[in-house]
Design a protein around this motif. Structure first.
Motif, PDB file in Angstrom:
ATOM      1  N   UNK A   1      14.814   5.711   9.083  1.00 13.83           N
ATOM      2  CA  UNK A   1      14.957   5.139   7.742  1.00 13.83           C
ATOM      3  C   UNK A   1      15.538   3.737   7.844  1.00 13.83           C
ATOM      4  N   UNK A   2      14.863   2.781   7.238  1.00  7.62           N
ATOM      5  CA  UNK A   2      15.328   1.407   7.231  1.00  7.62           C
ATOM      6  C   UNK A   2      16.077   1.094   5.944  1.00  7.62           C
ATOM      7  N   UNK A   3      15.490   1.469   4.780  1.00  7.97           N
ATOM      8  CA  UNK A   3      16.133   1.160   3.500  1.00  7.97           C
ATOM      9  C   UNK A   3      15.492   1.959   2.371  1.00  7.97           C
ATOM     10  N   UNK A   4      16.336   2.326   1.388  1.00  4.35           N
ATOM     11  CA  UNK A   4      15.823   2.885   0.142  1.00  4.35           C
ATOM     12  C   UNK A   4      15.259   1.712  -0.665  1.00  4.35           C
ATOM     13  N   UNK A   5      14.179   1.940  -1.389  1.00  2.00           N
ATOM     14  CA  UNK A   5      13.580   0.863  -2.190  1.00  2.00           C
ATOM     15  C   UNK A   5      13.954   1.026  -3.657  1.00  2.00           C
ATOM     16  N   UNK A   6      13.792  -0.051  -4.418  1.00  2.00           N
ATOM     17  CA  UNK A   6      14.088  -0.007  -5.848  1.00  2.00           C
ATOM     18  C   UNK A   6      13.159   0.940  -6.591  1.00  2.00           C
ATOM     19  N   UNK A   7      11.929   1.087  -6.096  1.00  2.39           N
ATOM     20  CA  UNK A   7      10.992   2.029  -6.709  1.00  2.39           C
ATOM     21  C   UNK A   7      11.508   3.443  -6.464  1.00  2.39           C
ATOM     22  N   UNK A   8      11.713   4.187  -7.529  1.00  3.50           N
ATOM     23  CA  UNK A   8      12.247   5.544  -7.412  1.00  3.50           C
ATOM     24  C   UNK A   8      11.356   6.399  -6.521  1.00  3.50           C
ATOM     25  N   UNK A   9      11.972   7.081  -5.563  1.00  7.44           N
ATOM     26  CA  UNK A   9      11.253   8.029  -4.739  1.00  7.44           C
ATOM     27  C   UNK A   9      10.510   7.446  -3.562  1.00  7.44           C
ATOM     28  N   UNK A  10      10.846   6.217  -3.142  1.00  2.00           N
ATOM     29  CA  UNK A  10      10.209   5.633  -1.966  1.00  2.00           C
ATOM     30  C   UNK A  10      11.263   4.975  -1.081  1.00  2.00           C
ATOM     31  N   UNK A  11      10.916   4.860   0.189  1.00  2.00           N
ATOM     32  CA  UNK A  11      11.819   4.227   1.146  1.00  2.00           C
ATOM     33  C   UNK A  11      10.998   3.496   2.210  1.00  2.00           C
ATOM     34  N   UNK A  12      11.646   2.577   2.887  1.00  7.05           N
ATOM     35  CA  UNK A  12      11.042   1.806   3.964  1.00  7.05           C
ATOM     36  C   UNK A  12      11.413   2.468   5.288  1.00  7.05           C
ATOM     37  N   UNK A  13      10.412   2.851   6.063  1.00  2.56           N
ATOM     38  CA  UNK A  13      10.602   3.561   7.323  1.00  2.56           C
ATOM     39  C   UNK A  13       9.977   2.801   8.487  1.00  2.56           C
ATOM     40  N   UNK A  14      10.586   2.894   9.655  1.00  2.00           N
ATOM     41  CA  UNK A  14       9.963   2.439  10.897  1.00  2.00           C
ATOM     42  C   UNK A  14       9.370   3.662  11.576  1.00  2.00           C
ATOM     43  N   UNK A  15       8.164   3.513  12.098  1.00  2.00           N
ATOM     44  CA  UNK A  15       7.555   4.576  12.890  1.00  2.00           C
ATOM     45  C   UNK A  15       7.208   3.983  14.238  1.00  2.00           C
ATOM     46  N   UNK A  16       7.575   4.674  15.304  1.00  2.00           N
ATOM     47  CA  UNK A  16       7.261   4.167  16.624  1.00  2.00           C
ATOM     48  C   UNK A  16       6.773   5.285  17.535  1.00  2.00           C
ATOM     49  N   UNK A  17       5.991   4.849  18.504  1.00  2.00           N
ATOM     50  CA  UNK A  17       5.455   5.746  19.519  1.00  2.00           C
ATOM     51  C   UNK A  17       5.556   4.990  20.836  1.00  2.00           C
ATOM     52  N   UNK A  18       6.324   5.501  21.751  1.00  2.00           N
ATOM     53  CA  UNK A  18       6.544   4.775  22.997  1.00  2.00           C
ATOM     54  C   UNK A  18       7.465   3.590  22.758  1.00  2.00           C
ATOM     55  N   UNK A  19       7.316   2.576  23.575  1.00  2.00           N
ATOM     56  CA  UNK A  19       8.213   1.410  23.490  1.00  2.00           C
ATOM     57  C   UNK A  19       7.588   0.200  22.820  1.00  2.00           C
ATOM     58  N   UNK A  20       6.268   0.213  22.594  1.00  2.00           N
ATOM     59  CA  UNK A  20       5.628  -0.994  22.083  1.00  2.00           C
ATOM     60  C   UNK A  20       4.959  -0.843  20.728  1.00  2.00           C
ATOM     61  N   UNK A  21       4.617   0.360  20.325  1.00  2.00           N
ATOM     62  CA  UNK A  21       3.910   0.567  19.059  1.00  2.00           C
ATOM     63  C   UNK A  21       4.914   0.840  17.941  1.00  2.00           C
ATOM     64  N   UNK A  22       5.052  -0.119  17.010  1.00  2.00           N
ATOM     65  CA  UNK A  22       5.988   0.037  15.890  1.00  2.00           C
ATOM     66  C   UNK A  22       5.267  -0.312  14.596  1.00  2.00           C
ATOM     67  N   UNK A  23       5.422   0.543  13.584  1.00  2.00           N
ATOM     68  CA  UNK A  23       4.840   0.310  12.268  1.00  2.00           C
ATOM     69  C   UNK A  23       5.946   0.308  11.224  1.00  2.00           C
ATOM     70  N   UNK A  24       5.815  -0.540  10.227  1.00  2.00           N
ATOM     71  CA  UNK A  24       6.698  -0.572   9.069  1.00  2.00           C
ATOM     72  C   UNK A  24       5.931   0.081   7.929  1.00  2.00           C
ATOM     73  N   UNK A  25       6.531   1.116   7.320  1.00  2.00           N
ATOM     74  CA  UNK A  25       5.803   1.899   6.323  1.00  2.00           C
ATOM     75  C   UNK A  25       6.652   2.157   5.086  1.00  2.00           C
ATOM     76  N   UNK A  26       6.008   2.122   3.912  1.00  2.00           N
ATOM     77  CA  UNK A  26       6.638   2.572   2.667  1.00  2.00           C
ATOM     78  C   UNK A  26       6.131   3.984   2.437  1.00  2.00           C
ATOM     79  N   UNK A  27       7.074   4.945   2.421  1.00  2.00           N
ATOM     80  CA  UNK A  27       6.698   6.352   2.288  1.00  2.00           C
ATOM     81  C   UNK A  27       7.414   6.984   1.101  1.00  2.00           C
ATOM     82  N   UNK A  28       6.747   7.914   0.417  1.00  2.00           N
ATOM     83  CA  UNK A  28       7.410   8.636  -0.678  1.00  2.00           C
ATOM     84  C   UNK A  28       8.435   9.617  -0.110  1.00  2.00           C
ATOM     85  N   UNK A  29       9.481   9.870  -0.878  1.00  4.04           N
ATOM     86  CA  UNK A  29      10.519  10.809  -0.471  1.00  4.04           C
ATOM     87  C   UNK A  29       9.978  12.242  -0.466  1.00  4.04           C
ATOM     88  N   UNK A  30      10.531  13.060   0.422  1.00  2.50           N
ATOM     89  CA  UNK A  30      10.231  14.496   0.435  1.00  2.50           C
ATOM     90  C   UNK A  30      10.877  15.100  -0.807  1.00  2.50           C
TER      91      UNK A  30
END
Length: 80
Positions: free
Chosen positions: A16-45
């Motif tokens: 988790x990187x940060x909660x967003x102002x939009x209700x029910x969403x947050x900014x997440x980092x997703x990574x696989x290994x050491x080089x693949x990194x994605x920045x994603x806005x995902x809805x809350x569980x």
């Protein structure tokens, strides 16, 4: 950044990187290994623990493995 999912085998990690102002969403980092990194806005569980004081899961919708409150339930049942 530390992965916030419970133990898992798929190799994709989420932090988790940060909660967003939009209700029910947050900014997440997703990574696989050491080089693949994605920045994603995902809805809350939206899943809540059973009981009147049910705690909400602190992860994103459709995450793998268990909800964050399930760790707490297992710890509580071990101490009773």
């Amino acid at each position: 950044m530390q992965c916030q999912l419970s133990a898992h085998d798929d190799g994709k990690h989420h932090g988790l990187l940060a909660e967003l102002d939009d209700f029910g969403t947050a900014l997440w980092l997703r990574w696989h290994g050491r080089t693949e990194v994605d920045l994603m806005v995902l809805p809350d569980c939206g899943v809540v623990a059973p009981g009147l004081d049910g705690e909400g899961c602190c992860l994103f919708a459709s995450h793998t493995e268990q909800h964050t409150w399930e760790d707490l339930l297992e710890a509580a049942s071990c101490t009773n």
